[in-house]
Every structure is written in C-alpha cells, then in structure tokens.
Design a protein around this motif. Sequence first.
Motif: not given
Length: 63
Positions: A53-61
Amino acid sequence: SKEIDEIKDFVDYGEYGLALDTLIDIIKEENKEINNDIFQYIAKLSNLMEQNMEAITKDLINI
C-alpha cells in the motif's frame, strides 16, 4: 472504454492483483486525475489484497 474492458477481463478471470496494478498503471501513465474517494478505495483494496500500500499510495500521490 478499452481500458475498462481490460481491467474487467482481469477481474472476470480472478486476476484481482493484476486488475488493480493495471488500474494504477493507467492512472499513472496517462496522468489521470482521481478524487479522494477513488484514492481511498484503491488504498483499501490494496490493503485487503495485502499489496504494498505504501508504494501504491506513493505512486498515486506523485501524479
């Protein structure tokens, strides 16, 4: 609609992780804007699917 069909196909075949990854890739590559509700929905799905989730969140932000 082609993008939606591609994601639906993955879901239909039980490839949920691939569907989520494809959705995120489409959002990133095409710089699509998403609202906070969709962002939260993607974050919840990633958590439920035990994705990073951290990587996904970073990608989308970082869009």
